[in-house]
Design an enzyme around this catalytic site. Sequence first.
Site: not given
Lengths: 372, 262
Positions: B102, B190, B212
């Site tokens: 990544k 997001g 998160t």
Amino acid sequence: MFDQLFYSASWSDIEQKIQSVNERDIQRAIAHAGHGTPDDFLALISPLAAEHLPALAEASRKLTRKRFGNTIQMYIPMYLSNECQNICTYCGFRYDNQLPRVRLSDEQIISEAEHIKAMGFDHVLLVTGEANKTVGIDYLEHAVNIIRPFFQNISIEVQPLDSEEYVRLIQAGVYSVLVYQETYHEANYKHYHPKGKKSNFTYRLQTPDRLGKSGIHKIGLGVLLGLENWRVDSYFTALHQHYLQKVYWKTKYSISFPRLRPAIGMESPKYELSNRDLVQLICAYRLFNEDLELSLSTREEATFRDHLFSIGVTSVSAGSKTNPGGYATLPEELEQFEIDDKRSPAEIVHVLKSKGLQPLWKDWEKVFSFSE
Amino acid sequence: MLDKKRDNLTIAGHVFHSRLFLGTGKFSSNQLMSESIKASGTQMVTIALKRVDQFHPEDDILEAVKKLDVKLLPNTSGARTAKEAVLCAELCREAFETNWLKLEIHPDPKYLLPDPIETLKATEELAKKGFIILPYIHADPVLCKRLEDVGTSAVMPLGAPIGTNRGLETKAMLNIIMAQSNVPVIVDAGIGRPSHAAEALEIGADAVLVNTAIAVSADPIRIAHAFRQAVEAGSIYRSTDSAPVSDLAQASSPFTEFISSL
């Protein structure tokens, strides 16, 4: 340069402004939580905002967890030298203090590094006094070269240097530089620093700009809490950080909270910062800027530190010694200030885990520190 | 039930049954992270090389993840330039024993926004070195095509700034990216709620990456499970011909009645 902005605000005006903060200012600052302005910060450190402390602390805790997760970065200071040409009236290493002066040799540095590594640390903070002839850029660069194989992440807290000197240290592998203004009260700064290179207020004030230009990964700011009105000094720190972040946008910022501690031959603090004040200050920084790394040293008392771990700090030291050679090679009577929290790193880790916080021993890869 | 065969995702020849990928940062312990990964049903998680700690094997994130049956996707978090990212990638390949990567290049430590120019440069170089690259990028349709040209294996556009939990704020651009992409599109950053993840798949994303929203929730294991269910729902929806959204009335009106007499 920060000078221009700094001189556009006077100490007494800020002092006045802090006293005249109203409820609306505080609510506005809370509404901006995480992305505030220096004016918001000013509202949050006001005596009036102290009345909202539990709510501020909860907001700070939540923001910190969201941004940094349930983790705390572990670091440890390593003092290389207590030689110093300055007479800072509050410091145990001051030039006119009669104490044995030490500057670690290569063998001693390696021995200290091995000892710290065995304690589990991968992030180390190198500290010296200000003695440019013996502990100047050549010594520092050499020390970083010796220490680099042991640690992933090297920070330094030494005398302000010139831009080219910072570039040399960054190329040697320094990740972060901590430089505290001590106080932004220019007139009194000269009283506390009557002699030596440190008496040059402006050179010190421009240091973070020199660091930013040199491309450092992280700049650590702070003032010596207790020297002057901590509210005004902290406002200028926030103003400074806010300015720096806009100009040097690739750099991270951290704030430390050195409170004046007893040291041999020092004056007692004029403006005491209470524990309650320190909580307010930590929360104010977090609500002002959610990305700020907030660092807590072992100057603070154990139980109090345990509470602070949860509400906003992001990096903590443990098992620290504040004298050169203190870990492995030399006795303890030369320390810069007295440690309050004397618990071992293992004990601190235990406390963090019991609070649902994961200690991070390593959060950096040295390949990033000197690949440019 | 999820029709696994029909809903499979293939990236660089590797087949995934789950369209949910997880980040491993921000958890309060490795145990909680491991349990959350299991509850999510994910088959691939990303780990920052900077967090891998060989001196604390008992606390090491990589050691903990290796015990799980998931594919490792090392990331270059911390890199500010293509040069740093390439050096980091080489270390990743060695430490994780995989050529999957990544690619994260964010010179901006405040919002952690990716640098498109450096990312394109690094992708080109790393593709030549044989890496399977999944770059974290802005929701920029042109950049996605440029990355395809230089050999990317997927694209990972952000839904909103990382860590903000704000959902698909870049939806208009994501729609264009999905419409024209020849490589899998994984919405990264997001995604704060299960409904955001479901929505991403509904509008055509091939997968989502979440960290998160799970790691800092009060109960990461339960929330991981919630994301799993949302992603499964979205996967079924995206692979089924569904009723089109329409504001038009279906019945004929007095003005169209004449048509039947024609």
